[in-house]
Design an enzyme around this catalytic site. Structure first.
Site, mmCIF file in Angstrom:
data_model
loop_
_atom_site.group_PDB
_atom_site.id
_atom_site.type_symbol
_atom_site.label_atom_id
_atom_site.label_comp_id
_atom_site.label_asym_id
_atom_site.label_seq_id
_atom_site.Cartn_x
_atom_site.Cartn_y
_atom_site.Cartn_z
ATOM 1 C CE1 TYR A 1 -3.530 -2.568 0.413
ATOM 2 C CE2 TYR A 1 -2.200 -3.424 2.423
ATOM 3 C CZ TYR A 1 -3.111 -3.719 1.589
ATOM 4 O OH TYR A 1 -3.836 -4.774 1.763
ATOM 5 C CE1 TYR B 1 -7.731 -5.718 2.589
ATOM 6 C CE2 TYR B 1 -7.175 -7.843 3.848
ATOM 7 C CZ TYR B 1 -7.045 -6.850 2.878
ATOM 8 O OH TYR B 1 -5.961 -7.088 2.048
ATOM 9 C CE LYS C 1 -3.766 -11.574 8.295
ATOM 10 N NZ LYS C 1 -3.021 -10.486 7.866
HETATM 11 N N1 PMP Z 1 -8.865 -11.911 5.051
HETATM 12 C C1 PMP Z 1 -8.494 -11.301 6.123
HETATM 13 C C2 PMP Z 1 -9.755 -11.321 7.333
HETATM 14 C C3 PMP Z 1 -7.352 -10.804 6.554
HETATM 15 O O1 PMP Z 1 -7.063 -10.109 7.551
HETATM 16 C C4 PMP Z 1 -6.349 -10.680 5.381
HETATM 17 C C5 PMP Z 1 -4.942 -10.286 5.456
HETATM 18 N N2 PMP Z 1 -4.980 -8.920 6.268
HETATM 19 C C6 PMP Z 1 -6.643 -11.429 4.182
HETATM 20 C C7 PMP Z 1 -7.925 -12.021 4.054
HETATM 21 C C8 PMP Z 1 -5.654 -11.457 3.027
HETATM 22 O O2 PMP Z 1 -4.619 -12.377 3.356
HETATM 23 P P1 PMP Z 1 -3.003 -12.350 2.557
HETATM 24 O O3 PMP Z 1 -2.596 -10.960 2.835
HETATM 25 O O4 PMP Z 1 -2.567 -13.349 3.165
HETATM 26 O O5 PMP Z 1 -3.437 -12.451 1.299
#
Ligand code: PMP
Length: 428
Positions: free
Chosen positions: A20, A148, A278
């Site tokens: 970003y 998100y 994650k």
């Molecule tokens: N879903 C949620 C709830 C997230 O918090 C995130 C990452 N912040 C993602 C999907 C996307 O995961 P990634 O960054 O590993 O693609």
């Protein structure tokens, strides 16, 4: 010969794009030398207590001997092998433990590379499911405002339309349906009026809806807000009533972060599809998983395609699966829940002084998540150096100054982190 800090920063400035960010950004970058436990050690020797756990993932801390060993053992055996037509022990073990620890009824595991991809896969499963059942028109998603779900296209299409900047990709993103962000806060008394909007959306659109997609209990990167378990439970019931699947995105909340192993456990529900990422590997490697019920999997595979149409090159990477197995083993052995719950108390106490500040809108904590919501968006370029001066690593976004530390953070370190936040917030 190792590069100096200056050489790293110069090469970075010349060639690297950060998350970003603009390639012309003047914001200061910090070169990391190494990380140990809960600390990030910079090239210039400064040590920062990490409040972010590398974006929610590094739950056991950095350079953990047992996680390191799991990767070392695996690399001498097989770093990678394709997953088409082949399988291996790390993946088999991991699938078994994921099925065991996730809500009852999720039986099939599809491995992929990252959270966003797991969300793409979840949506694709839901669409293929209805296609196989003879309802190809059921191919839209109903998502929550302020949600998100990632940065790839299908994931972006279900992110909040405003904070997810949908206007930038107008005409490119699939148009989905949105319902109000849950108005009932976590722990607040329940009232059926909180379901009015989502019920109406389901009533109106269920014939074209494949699934509702949501982040259970914690709306993370889009809002950092915590909502009622009753809302989640009732939405799960409404999905069944209207014949729409439920996709739970637990990429941020999975593996204990909010105080339960999975946030779905707050409501005692089993979604049809569950996305994980994650902390799955203890933050060591990129790996994600999309789980579903036997019913979803069997229906998809009995459909016209006869199979699920996805297969990433690095699917079920053995190194990532091996470290994920060790991370889950550590989590279960470590009595993670009292650890996370005592973090919640410490975060609550430590961040309480922020409520006195005129610039602060709200302070809220759940599990190992602490949030100071400001009245105005913070300026990241000016606030980050203030945190670094205090010896902590905190990366706010918009109006939210928040932390989600590694679970192993000692009380004194946590106190240093919360005091630093209080003192920086006081200066805003
Ligand atoms: N879903 C949620 C709830 C997230 O918090 C995130 C990452 N912040 C993602 C999907 C996307 O995961 P990634 O960054 O590993 O693609």
């Amino acid at each position: 010969m190792a590069l100096t800090q200056e050489q790293i920063l110069a090469l970075d400035k010349a060639h690297i794009w950060h998350p970003y960010s603009s390639v012309n950004s003047a914001a200061e970058l910090y070169a990391v030398d190494h990380c140990q436990g809960v600390e990030i050690v910079l090239k210039d020797g400064r040590r920062l207590i990490d409040g972010m756990a590398s974006w929610w993932s590094m739950i056991h801390g950095y350079n953990h001997p047992e996680l390191n060993q799991a990767i070392k053992d695996q690399v001498d055996n097989m770093a990678h092998v394709m997953f088409g037509g082949l399988t291996h022990e790390p993946a088999a073990r991991l699938a078994k433990s994921l099925v065991e620890i996730t809500p009852v009824g999720l039986e099939q595991v599809f491995f992929s590379d990252s959270g966003s991809v797991a969300v793409e896969i979840g949506q694709k499963m839901a669409i293929q499911y209805w296609h196989a059942k003879g309802h190809p028109q059921k191919n839209k998603m109903l998502s929550l405002r302020l949600g998100y779900h990632g940065d790839t296209f299908a994931a972006m299409s279900v992110c909040d339309p405003v904070t997810g900047m949908h206007q930038l990709f107008n005409g490119v993103l699939t148009e989905q349906f949105f319902t109000e962000a849950p108005a009932c806060k976590y722990g607040e008394a329940w009232d059926e009026k909180y379901l009015l909007d989502i019920r109406q959306q389901l009533q109106q659109h269920h014939k074209t809806l494949a699934a509702v997609i949501l982040e259970p209990i914690v709306q993370g990167a889009g809002a950092m807000r915590f909502y009622s378990a009753d809302y989640l439970r009732r939405v799960s019931e409404l999905c069944k009533e209207y014949g729409v699947l439920l996709i739970a995105d637990e990429i941020a909340t999975g593996f204990g972060r909010a105080g339960k192993m999975f946030a779905c456990d707050f409501a005692g529900i089993t979604p049809d599809i569950l996305c994980l990422g994650k902390a799955l590997t203890g933050g060591y490697m990129t790996l994600a998983a999309t789980l579903c019920t036997n019913e979803v999997a069997e229906t998809i595979c009995a459909g016209e395609a006869g199979c699920f149409m996805h297969g990433p090159t690095f699917m079920a990477n053995p190194l990532a699966c091996a470290v994920a197995n060790k991370s889950i083993e550590l989590l279960l052995a470590n009595d993670w829940q009292p650890q996370v719950l005592s973090m919640e108390t410490a975060l609550r106490e430590g961040l309480a002084p922020c409520t006195q500040q005129a610039s602060v809108e709200d302070v809220r904590c759940l599990g190992a998540i602490g949030v100071v919501e400001m009245k105005e968006p913070v300026n990241m370029a000016t606030i980050t150096p203030l945190f670094v001066e205090q010896g902590v690593w905190v990366r706010p976004f918009s109006t939210r100054v928040y932390v989600m530390p590694p679970y192993c953070m000692a009380p004194a370190e946590l106190q240093k982190l919360t005091s630093a936040i209080c003192s920086v917030v006081e200066r805003l």
